[in-house]
Design a protein around this motif. Structure first.
Motif, PDB file in Angstrom:
ATOM      1  N   ILE A  82      76.312  -4.557  -9.361  1.00 58.93           N
ATOM      2  CA  ILE A  82      76.012  -3.148  -9.086  1.00 58.93           C
ATOM      3  C   ILE A  82      76.708  -2.765  -7.785  1.00 58.93           C
ATOM      4  O   ILE A  82      76.507  -3.413  -6.752  1.00 58.93           O
ATOM      5  CB  ILE A  82      74.488  -2.927  -8.975  1.00 58.93           C
ATOM      6  CG1 ILE A  82      73.808  -3.357 -10.283  1.00 58.93           C
ATOM      7  CG2 ILE A  82      74.171  -1.471  -8.661  1.00 58.93           C
ATOM      8  CD1 ILE A  82      72.294  -3.437 -10.187  1.00 58.93           C
ATOM      9  N   VAL A  83      77.517  -1.713  -7.835  1.00 57.72           N
ATOM     10  CA  VAL A  83      78.387  -1.367  -6.705  1.00 57.72           C
ATOM     11  C   VAL A  83      78.158   0.085  -6.300  1.00 57.72           C
ATOM     12  O   VAL A  83      78.138   0.979  -7.155  1.00 57.72           O
ATOM     13  CB  VAL A  83      79.876  -1.558  -7.077  1.00 57.72           C
ATOM     14  CG1 VAL A  83      80.770  -1.294  -5.867  1.00 57.72           C
ATOM     15  CG2 VAL A  83      80.117  -2.956  -7.629  1.00 57.72           C
ATOM     16  N   GLY A  84      78.003   0.319  -5.012  1.00 54.86           N
ATOM     17  CA  GLY A  84      77.847   1.691  -4.555  1.00 54.86           C
ATOM     18  C   GLY A  84      77.613   1.804  -3.077  1.00 54.86           C
ATOM     19  O   GLY A  84      77.611   0.816  -2.334  1.00 54.86           O
ATOM     20  N   ASP A  98      79.465   0.693 -11.452  1.00 46.64           N
ATOM     21  CA  ASP A  98      80.063   1.242 -10.237  1.00 46.64           C
ATOM     22  C   ASP A  98      79.539   2.649  -9.954  1.00 46.64           C
ATOM     23  O   ASP A  98      79.040   3.344 -10.840  1.00 46.64           O
ATOM     24  CB  ASP A  98      81.585   1.277 -10.379  1.00 46.64           C
ATOM     25  CG  ASP A  98      82.292   1.139  -9.038  1.00 46.64           C
ATOM     26  OD1 ASP A  98      81.636   1.286  -7.985  1.00 46.64           O
ATOM     27  OD2 ASP A  98      83.508   0.875  -9.041  1.00 46.64           O
ATOM     28  N   ASN A  99      79.664   3.070  -8.690  1.00 48.50           N
ATOM     29  CA  ASN A  99      79.240   4.406  -8.237  1.00 48.50           C
ATOM     30  C   ASN A  99      77.731   4.614  -8.374  1.00 48.50           C
ATOM     31  O   ASN A  99      77.263   5.637  -8.897  1.00 48.50           O
ATOM     32  CB  ASN A  99      79.990   5.508  -8.985  1.00 48.50           C
ATOM     33  CG  ASN A  99      81.486   5.472  -8.721  1.00 48.50           C
ATOM     34  OD1 ASN A  99      81.916   5.384  -7.576  1.00 48.50           O
ATOM     35  ND2 ASN A  99      82.280   5.516  -9.784  1.00 48.50           N
ATOM     36  N   HIS A 105      71.373 -11.255 -10.206  1.00 49.53           N
ATOM     37  CA  HIS A 105      72.434 -10.270 -10.314  1.00 49.53           C
ATOM     38  C   HIS A 105      72.752  -9.761  -8.905  1.00 49.53           C
ATOM     39  O   HIS A 105      71.968  -9.962  -7.975  1.00 49.53           O
ATOM     40  CB  HIS A 105      72.023  -9.155 -11.262  1.00 49.53           C
ATOM     41  CG  HIS A 105      71.644  -9.671 -12.619  1.00 49.53           C
ATOM     42  ND1 HIS A 105      72.567 -10.198 -13.490  1.00 49.53           N
ATOM     43  CD2 HIS A 105      70.428  -9.780 -13.234  1.00 49.53           C
ATOM     44  CE1 HIS A 105      71.956 -10.593 -14.592  1.00 49.53           C
ATOM     45  NE2 HIS A 105      70.659 -10.365 -14.458  1.00 49.53           N
ATOM     46  N   VAL A 106      73.880  -9.106  -8.736  1.00 52.62           N
ATOM     47  CA  VAL A 106      74.422  -8.904  -7.395  1.00 52.62           C
ATOM     48  C   VAL A 106      74.644  -7.418  -7.095  1.00 52.62           C
ATOM     49  O   VAL A 106      75.100  -6.668  -7.966  1.00 52.62           O
ATOM     50  CB  VAL A 106      75.754  -9.661  -7.223  1.00 52.62           C
ATOM     51  CG1 VAL A 106      76.224  -9.603  -5.774  1.00 52.62           C
ATOM     52  CG2 VAL A 106      75.605 -11.112  -7.681  1.00 52.62           C
ATOM     53  N   ILE A 107      74.344  -7.042  -5.852  1.00 53.38           N
ATOM     54  CA  ILE A 107      74.591  -5.687  -5.362  1.00 53.38           C
ATOM     55  C   ILE A 107      75.653  -5.753  -4.283  1.00 53.38           C
ATOM     56  O   ILE A 107      75.538  -6.524  -3.321  1.00 53.38           O
ATOM     57  CB  ILE A 107      73.310  -5.057  -4.779  1.00 53.38           C
ATOM     58  CG1 ILE A 107      72.220  -4.978  -5.850  1.00 53.38           C
ATOM     59  CG2 ILE A 107      73.595  -3.664  -4.213  1.00 53.38           C
ATOM     60  CD1 ILE A 107      70.850  -4.673  -5.292  1.00 53.38           C
ATOM     61  N   VAL A 108      76.699  -4.949  -4.428  1.00 55.46           N
ATOM     62  CA  VAL A 108      77.741  -4.799  -3.411  1.00 55.46           C
ATOM     63  C   VAL A 108      77.655  -3.376  -2.891  1.00 55.46           C
ATOM     64  O   VAL A 108      77.812  -2.420  -3.658  1.00 55.46           O
ATOM     65  CB  VAL A 108      79.147  -5.072  -3.993  1.00 55.46           C
ATOM     66  CG1 VAL A 108      80.225  -4.802  -2.948  1.00 55.46           C
ATOM     67  CG2 VAL A 108      79.243  -6.502  -4.496  1.00 55.46           C
TER      68      VAL A 108
END
Length: 428
Positions: free
Chosen positions: A191-193, A155-156, A44-47
């Protein structure tokens, strides 16, 4: 080249719109490639990246290109509702995917007439059915996606990063996707934050160590390059708005926009919107003379809170030299993310040579104070983990310093543009 235009400035420069405008998207090939590769891999990916750097635009563009079906989960709502499962339930209900399980009867005020016709009013009650929220989300996504990729976007992340309970909940969801019951849905997590080192966060915690092995961070989504900034400015003014702007003026405008916005996409949009609105009032003619007015308007509308912090950190007017003002001004001249003591001292001595000759500057103490905060004022800087460099606590501080502080080369002092004068529409 002539470009037909029927658009308003706010339709072209869209600093706070969530929908990606394909005409204004600036390609970021390296990041796009890394994200695409990660999304097609096994993890899975983290941005991650600072606010306004274009994380949402990036992942929306890549997922759209992949024809992926996406379910956005706003972790700010999870924080508000008290858990990620509650926000997942909310997301599904907003999509209308809940299952009707019954109703309660409510009598009408005209009781006799209603009963005569069998007209009881029904107040419907909805539930998710037999699946708990996470599996219900997975099932919904897979049904919608068919053979296409399917992705849940959290997000967030910064809104739950300090909550052990919700970070634990997120960790459990990541692990669950390897469970046979959930893996059949073939769902990818994104997952973005803002926070960096999310994998390290999980890796340092004993009962979550296995989570880190399921995650991959792509490189930080940071500011645009000079050429990307120039592309964005040209697209907006020349191609989308078809404004009258000469090539030499466009170059100078681009240079100033890149400088004052720190090349952060959201801030570029904000600042260019100011210029576009000013130019519209004079027959769509863009000139260099608009930049000072745009600085003033932008400071007033977008940077007022940050302005107050910098203003409170400045030396009093009657301070003869104003060394702290000089240091603040030079902090704004730094281009890179890392701020070194030696670099700031060299800049102060170069920019203010007459007031620094044969003087001990003690820049170290000044930078330490700016990193600690002063009399309740928020810290402008933060120390790096190793303690040998600094970074801006928020990129907005650098942008505000650049737009706010003015150097008097003759007197070698630094002054500020007045926010009250700006807000009143007076001269800068």
């Amino acid at each position: 080249m002539f470009f037909k235009n029927n658009k308003e400035p706010h339709e072209v420069f869209t600093p706070r719109q969530s929908k990606v405008n394909p005409n204004m998207y600036v390609a970021r090939p390296d990041l796009e490639a890394r994200l695409r590769q990660s999304l097609t891999g096994t993890q899975h990916v983290i941005v991650h990246g600072e606010s306004g750097t274009g994380k949402s635009w990036l992942y929306k563009k890549v997922l759209a290109d992949m024809q992926a079906v996406v379910l956005p989960i706003n972790l700010a709502n999870a924080s508000r509702f008290g858990g990620i499962a509650a926000e997942m339930k909310n997301a599904l209900e907003r999509l209308g995917t809940a299952t009707q399980t019954g109703y309660s009867e409510t009598k009408s005020s005209e009781m006799t007439a209603v009963l005569a016709t069998g007209g009881l009013e029904h107040e419907k009650t909805f539930a998710l059915g037999t699946k708990e929220p996470f599996e219900a989300c997975c099932a919904h996504l897979r049904k919608e996606a068919g053979k296409h990729p399917a992705c849940i976007v959290f997000d967030n992340l910064e809104t739950i990063f300090e909550s052990d309970e919700m970070m634990n909940e997120l960790a459990n969801l990541i692990v669950l996707l390897d469970d046979e019951r959930y893996s059949e849905y073939r769902i990818k997590m994104l997952i973005v934050g803002v926070p960096t080192g999310v994998r390290d966060y999980f890796n340092r915690t004993r009962n979550r160590a296995t989570v880190a092995n399921r995650l991959q961070e792509i490189p930080e989504v940071s500011r645009l390059s000079q050429s990307q900034t120039a592309e964005l400015v040209k697209k907006g003014f020349v191609q989308e708005l078809a404004y009258d702007v000469q090539s030499d003026v466009l170059s100078r405008v681009t240079e100033h926009v890149a400088w004052v916005s720190d090349r952060i996409p959201q801030r570029i949009h904000e600042y260019c919107l100011e210029i576009a609105q000013l130019a519209q009032e004079r027959d769509k003619l863009v000139g260099v003379d608009l930049l000072e007015v745009a600085d003033a308007h932008w400071l007033s509308r977008s940077l007022s809170n940050t302005y107050s912090v910098i203003e409170n950190l400045m030396n009093e007017r009657d301070t003869k030299i104003g060394r702290r003002n000089q240091v603040l001004f030079c902090l704004g001249r730094v281009e890179g993310d890392e701020i070194r003591l030696s670099e700031i001292e060299a800049l102060v001595r170069t920019e203010f040579s007459r007031t620094t000759e044969n003087k001990t500057l003690d820049i170290s103490t000044l930078l330490s104070r700016l990193a600690q905060g002063d009399d309740g004022v928020a810290p402008v800087l933060r120390r790096s983990p190793k303690g040998d460099t600094y970074q801006f606590a928020d990129p907005m501080f650098r942008m505000c310093i650049r737009a706010m502080l003015i150097k008097d080369s003759e007197r070698q002092v630094v002054s500020k543009r007045s926010i009250s004068t700006i807000a009143a529409g007076g001269a800068v």
